[in-house]
Motif scaffolding. Structure first.
Motif, PDB file in Angstrom:
ATOM      1  N   UNK A  91      -6.329   3.896   6.386  1.00  0.00           N
ATOM      2  CA  UNK A  91      -5.026   4.564   6.326  1.00  0.00           C
ATOM      3  C   UNK A  91      -5.085   6.035   6.698  1.00  0.00           C
ATOM      4  N   UNK A  92      -6.271   6.517   7.059  1.00  0.00           N
ATOM      5  CA  UNK A  92      -6.365   7.937   7.403  1.00  0.00           C
ATOM      6  C   UNK A  92      -6.391   8.078   8.917  1.00  0.00           C
TER       7      UNK A  92
ATOM      8  N   UNK B  51       9.845   8.903   2.552  1.00  0.00           N
ATOM      9  CA  UNK B  51       8.860   8.310   1.632  1.00  0.00           C
ATOM     10  C   UNK B  51       7.825   7.421   2.313  1.00  0.00           C
ATOM     11  N   UNK B  52       7.490   7.750   3.533  1.00  0.00           N
ATOM     12  CA  UNK B  52       6.449   6.980   4.219  1.00  0.00           C
ATOM     13  C   UNK B  52       5.125   7.746   4.177  1.00  0.00           C
ATOM     14  N   UNK B  53       4.095   7.052   3.723  1.00  0.00           N
ATOM     15  CA  UNK B  53       2.744   7.614   3.688  1.00  0.00           C
ATOM     16  C   UNK B  53       1.861   6.929   4.734  1.00  0.00           C
ATOM     17  N   UNK B  54       2.072   5.627   4.906  1.00  0.00           N
ATOM     18  CA  UNK B  54       1.174   4.836   5.754  1.00  0.00           C
ATOM     19  C   UNK B  54       1.824   4.593   7.114  1.00  0.00           C
ATOM     20  N   UNK B  55       2.008   5.656   7.879  1.00  0.00           N
ATOM     21  CA  UNK B  55       2.669   5.492   9.177  1.00  0.00           C
ATOM     22  C   UNK B  55       1.883   4.588  10.107  1.00  0.00           C
ATOM     23  N   UNK B  56       0.586   4.812  10.162  1.00  0.00           N
ATOM     24  CA  UNK B  56      -0.268   4.001  11.028  1.00  0.00           C
ATOM     25  C   UNK B  56      -1.386   3.418  10.170  1.00  0.00           C
TER      26      UNK B  56
ATOM     27  N   UNK C 165       0.839  -1.206   0.000  1.00  0.00           N
ATOM     28  CA  UNK C 165       0.000   0.000   0.000  1.00  0.00           C
ATOM     29  C   UNK C 165       0.871   1.253   0.000  1.00  0.00           C
ATOM     30  N   UNK C 166       1.957   1.216   0.763  1.00  0.00           N
ATOM     31  CA  UNK C 166       2.844   2.378   0.804  1.00  0.00           C
ATOM     32  C   UNK C 166       3.504   2.612  -0.559  1.00  0.00           C
TER      33      UNK C 166
END
Lengths: 261, 432
Positions: free
Chosen positions: B132-133, B107-112, B65-66
């Motif tokens: 992912x939000x 380059x991380x979007x999906x931290x949690x 996903x990331x």
């Protein structure tokens, strides 16, 4: 190739003083493959800080804040542009994908859809550009240039319903028609020779290039069109976004002068 | 029997939870209500081996996903290669054009990531949704565990459960990893937000400051925190709830997006990553895993159909009665329709709607997922339950050895969302 001198002046006058005014401006022509900018002069007043950046469409923006109390805010942009409208290099198709899809301002409602159904079939046209030009021609016959009947938040569908509006409305309707057929197309804000306000036109993606149409004048654009910004619609190109405390009513003055050198 | 032993403490633990204000807020008909989130003492137990399997599958999924989000906001190769339908990206509400071309720190979007799973009666796990939000919920099993341990410390030791109180450490590490050189703060829209308890609890546990928009200001190219003496401290790390992040109107913190795009602040989770948790995009996740990682998906989606594709539409129309149809724009258990629950007229209307707006819906086979016992007035009764697993990304994805198990209090319902009156359980991952 054409060289032009331009000046853009915008002033906001607040009825009551404002403070902590945060702004983001998008009114600065910048150099690209089609236009070279010379002798640029920018003055924003008042400012506490300001900083430049490009947005995701590549438009030059200046954001900043004016913290102290003020009752007017002004922006002056002057310079010279040298334009070669055919100077553009190839653009890969994936970069145009986003411009195929409707936005709130370019969504075709029942009236535009109905109009679209009465038009010649797309099979008669060999390219995106020829098809868009046909849309521009029929729109020009159907629509009248009338000031004061639409505003900056008027959608293409709303303007088409009353068959009248200004350059922004012509552009939105043309974009709505193209997007009904998934033709990638963008909105352009800019300046053309004369005195008055900013102008708006469109770009149609055709075989790897963005080709320009001015639906308000029903013609292809030439070397006198100075681009300020482009995006999916007028909102992406909004010249001034701001928040502040206070202010009451505000009045905006805009004066654009562009002339051939 | 463990469950009965645990049940004896039910009252005291629930009392403590109420005293600690373990609540969530909901808006109904425009009015804000705060509710206790009912806690059931019987945990969901996941054996060591089983959890290791889930862990592998979840890491794989979040990695893909990331990669996907990174690709969508840069080269868009997955669109050019025809793996994901372009229309689902650009006409979905999760895609933010303003994020195009922006690379967030590391380059991380999906931290949690909060990944919702269910286990079917034959033991197979299925992914139901990727959140992912900034998915909420980790704080509930954290505090429930904490309070259980406090109520009966000796008994707890003998169960050999993985300690779940390390969530705060994992979260701190995730924040520090992308920190661009300043304070870490947790931004809350405030007291009247559904997840306010969670925001304040996580701030306390991670040592990050809990702030509201008024506490933060962008000056020049950096974000600052204004403390009570009026002093400004530089901030480079932020836990932002993007639902409340409306850049277009510049409400919130003016210019935070501008400095984010310059790489001067990290936002967790990254704005724009809603493009990957769209219910329509969910359909493509198994294909994404193959495309980006060259691996077969370890965890499967529930069998899903997109009426957007003619072949799938045909299937949906022919099998309407056994499917569950979801509106891709809705969340929180809303917009979910079970085909067999509709009257003849409703069914006809719904099918007409699917035909006219195929992009708006997905259809899924109804998974007959397992029941877990809950205590209802002293009586153990089976209820449907799902699992939200939390995957946090720093240099590698880390799966928290616990999770939020939500159950439906209504015996006939498959909908477990807290906003629909469900309760929660602790999730025990066994050590051996």
């Amino acid at each position: 190739m054409q060289r032009l001198r331009y000046s853009y002046h915008m002033q906001l006058n607040f009825e009551e003083p404002v403070r902590e005014h945060h702004f983001k401006l998008r009114c600065f022509p910048s150099s690209d493959e089609r236009q070279k900018i010379f002798n640029e002069y920018i003055n924003i007043y008042p400012t506490h800080f300001s900083s430049a950046e490009k947005d995701s469409f590549g438009n030059m923006c200046i954001y900043g804040a004016a913290n102290q109390t003020h009752d007017h805010f002004s922006v002056d942009v002057k310079g010279e542009a040298e334009i070669n409208i055919n100077g553009q290099l190839k653009v890969e198709a994936y970069k145009a994908g986003i411009f195929k899809y409707e936005t709130n301002l370019t969504k075709a409602g029942n009236n535009i859809r109905e109009f679209h159904r009465t038009l010649e079939p797309s099979a008669l046209y060999t390219s995106n550009f020829e098809r868009a030009k046909y849309f521009m021609n029929v729109l020009y016959d159907e629509f009248s240039y009338v000031q004061g009947v639409t505003g900056i938040f008027t959608t293409g569908e709303e303007a088409f319903t009353i068959r009248s509006g200004v350059c922004q409305d012509y552009a939105h309707i043309l974009l709505a028609l193209c997007r009904l057929e998934r033709i990638p197309c963008r909105y352009v804000a800019g300046m053309i020779p004369g005195e008055g306000a900013t102008h708006a036109w469109t770009e149609i993606y055709d075989e790897g290039k963005w080709r320009l149409l001015d639906p308000t004048h029903n013609r292809e654009c030439d070397d006198t069109y100075i681009k300020i910004s482009s995006g999916r619609d007028a909102q992406d190109c909004s010249i001034n976004q701001g928040v502040f405390y206070g202010g009451g009513r505000q009045r905006q003055e805009v004066k654009v002068i562009a002339e051939k050198v | 029997m463990i469950n009965e032993e645990l049940y004896e403490h039910s009252e005291s633990v629930n009392e403590l939870l109420a005293r600690y204000g373990v609540k969530f807020g909901i808006y109904k008909n425009g009015v804000f209500h705060e509710q206790l989130f009912p806690f059931d003492m019987i945990p969901r137990v996941i054996e060591k081996d089983e959890f290791e399997f889930l862990e592998r599958g979840l890491k794989q999924r979040v990695k893909a996903l990331n990669e996907f989000i990174n690709d969508i906001y840069h080269d868009k190769k997955i669109i050019t290669d025809g793996v994901v339908a372009e229309e689902f990206i650009y006409s979905g509400s999760g895609y933010l054009v303003q994020c195009d071309g922006i690379s967030p720190p590391k380059n991380i979007f999906t931290h949690i990531a909060g990944i919702d799973l269910v286990q079917s009666k034959n033991g197979e796990w299925f992914i139901l949704e990727d959140n992912l939000r900034v998915p909420s919920g980790a704080s509930y099993p954290m505090i429930a565990r904490e309070l259980c341990r406090r109520s009966f410390p000796e008994e707890f030791e003998k169960y050999h459960v993985e300690d779940n109180r390390n969530y705060a450490e994992i979260l701190s590490r995730t924040m520090s990893y992308v920190n661009t050189g300043g304070l870490s703060v947790i931004l809350t829209p405030g007291r009247f937000n559904a997840a306010y308890f969670e925001h304040s609890y996580l701030a306390e546990r991670t040592g990050a400051r809990l702030v509201t928009c008024e506490d933060l200001i962008v000056d020049d190219e950096h974000l600052y925190f204004i403390d009570y003496s009026g002093k400004r401290e530089r901030i480079s790390d932020e836990y932002l709830d993007p639902v409340n992040f409306n850049r277009e109107s510049l409400i919130g913190i003016p210019h935070i997006f501008d400095i984010y795009s310059k790489g001067n602040v990290a936002l967790i989770n990254a704005p724009g990553n809603g493009v990957a948790d769209d219910k329509g995009i969910y359909y493509f996740v198994p294909a994404m895993i193959k495309y980006y990682l060259g691996e077969e998906p370890i965890l499967n989606n529930a069998p899903t159909y997109l009426p957007y594709y003619d072949k799938d539409k045909q299937y949906v129309l022919e099998n309407f009665d056994k499917l569950v149809i979801k509106d891709v724009a809705e969340a929180g258990g809303y917009g979910v329709t079970f085909g067999n629950k509709l009257s003849k007229q409703e069914k006809e209307n719904f099918i007409a709607l699917i035909k006219s707006e195929p992009r708006r819906f997905i259809a899924q086979e109804v998974i007959d997922f397992i029941d877990i016992d809950i205590y209802d007035n002293g009586q153990a009764v089976p209820r449907k339950a799902d699992l939200r697993a939390f995957v946090l990304m720093s240099d590698e994805p880390v799966v928290w050895k616990s999770g939020l198990t939500r159950f439906s209090r209504n015996p006939d319902s498959f909908i477990v969302n807290s906003s629909q009156g469900g309760g929660f359980k602790d999730t025990w991952v066994m050590k051996e």
